[in-house]
Design a protein around this motif. Sequence first.
Motif, short mmCIF file in Angstrom:
data_model
loop_
_atom_site.label_atom_id
_atom_site.label_comp_id
_atom_site.label_asym_id
_atom_site.label_seq_id
_atom_site.Cartn_x
_atom_site.Cartn_y
_atom_site.Cartn_z
N THR A 293 0.66 -1.31 0.11
CA THR A 293 0.03 0.13 -0.01
C THR A 293 0.89 1.32 -0.10
O THR A 293 0.62 2.20 -0.64
N LYS A 294 1.81 1.40 0.56
CA LYS A 294 2.74 2.30 0.76
C LYS A 294 3.28 2.73 -0.53
O LYS A 294 3.49 3.80 -1.18
N TYR A 295 3.85 1.83 -1.13
CA TYR A 295 4.71 1.65 -2.48
C TYR A 295 3.44 2.21 -3.54
O TYR A 295 3.97 3.01 -4.24
N ASN A 296 2.00 1.81 -3.33
CA ASN A 296 1.23 2.12 -4.35
C ASN A 296 0.84 3.77 -4.34
O ASN A 296 0.93 4.31 -5.37
N ILE A 297 1.11 4.26 -3.08
CA ILE A 297 0.86 5.57 -2.85
C ILE A 297 1.90 6.44 -3.24
O ILE A 297 1.46 7.36 -4.03
N ASP A 298 3.10 5.94 -3.17
CA ASP A 298 4.40 6.50 -3.60
C ASP A 298 4.37 6.57 -5.24
O ASP A 298 4.95 7.53 -5.76
N LYS A 299 4.03 5.50 -5.71
CA LYS A 299 3.97 5.45 -7.29
C LYS A 299 2.86 6.50 -7.88
O LYS A 299 3.02 7.11 -8.78
N ALA A 300 1.72 6.49 -7.13
CA ALA A 300 0.67 7.51 -7.61
C ALA A 300 1.23 8.82 -7.48
O ALA A 300 1.07 9.71 -8.30
N LEU A 301 1.86 9.18 -6.30
CA LEU A 301 2.56 10.42 -6.13
C LEU A 301 3.56 10.83 -7.05
O LEU A 301 3.48 11.99 -7.89
N GLU A 302 4.48 9.89 -7.63
CA GLU A 302 5.29 9.95 -8.63
C GLU A 302 4.56 10.45 -9.96
O GLU A 302 4.98 11.20 -10.68
N ALA A 303 3.48 9.66 -10.33
CA ALA A 303 2.62 10.07 -11.33
C ALA A 303 2.03 11.55 -11.41
O ALA A 303 2.17 12.11 -12.48
N LEU A 304 1.48 11.66 -10.50
CA LEU A 304 1.01 13.11 -10.01
C LEU A 304 2.19 14.29 -10.38
O LEU A 304 1.90 15.23 -11.13
N GLU A 305 3.54 13.98 -9.95
CA GLU A 305 4.48 15.00 -10.27
C GLU A 305 4.57 15.14 -11.70
O GLU A 305 5.42 16.11 -12.05
N GLN A 306 4.19 14.39 -12.51
CA GLN A 306 4.31 14.41 -14.13
C GLN A 306 3.47 15.61 -14.64
O GLN A 306 3.88 16.45 -15.44
N LYS A 307 2.38 15.93 -13.58
CA LYS A 307 1.70 17.33 -14.28
C LYS A 307 1.51 18.26 -13.12
O LYS A 307 0.85 19.10 -13.07
N CYS A 308 1.89 18.01 -11.83
CA CYS A 308 1.78 18.79 -10.66
C CYS A 308 3.04 18.98 -9.80
O CYS A 308 4.02 18.16 -10.05
N THR A 309 2.97 19.64 -8.92
CA THR A 309 4.07 20.00 -8.02
C THR A 309 3.57 19.89 -6.93
O THR A 309 2.53 20.53 -6.25
N ILE A 310 4.39 18.71 -6.06
CA ILE A 310 3.71 18.47 -4.62
C ILE A 310 4.49 19.37 -3.70
O ILE A 310 5.49 19.53 -3.67
N LEU A 311 3.63 20.27 -3.02
CA LEU A 311 4.07 21.07 -1.91
C LEU A 311 4.25 20.53 -0.47
O LEU A 311 5.30 21.08 0.17
#
Length: 137
Positions: free
Chosen positions: A17-35
């Motif tokens: 589950t933690k890996y899944n969330i980290d992978k989703a965050l990486e995908a988000l970073e393709q179009k977003c900036t994580i603050l």
Amino acid sequence: MSQHTVVLLLGSNIGDTKYNIDKALEALEQKCTILRKSEYLLSEPVEFASSNIFCNIATIIQTHLSPVQLLDYVKRIEVTMGRINDSTISKVYTDRIIDIDIVKFNELKFSSERLTIPHSKHLNEREFSKILLKDII
């Protein structure tokens, strides 16, 4: 293009589950900036029965995408990662490899068949959400 500040909640209760969330965050970073990101939080499933515990995280992002464009993007991430059932369509909650919810989008109030902002259940009803959101807001 203007930047929008958005609060997201991510959760997973299948596989690593933690890996899944980290992978989703990486995908988000393709179009977003994580603050900002909260700590990971384990919680029981809400509104359905399962023996699988959820791992959850809240994040604040900046994006140039509109609310509907962002919704389309997070739904693509979910499908790409293997999510089969979308509770927005099926109206039934089930175990999921990844779930990404838009909680707030600037101070916008928006409602359509597919998306309601702000996400009142996460802001007002779900205890795990309130804990995570308090961590970042």
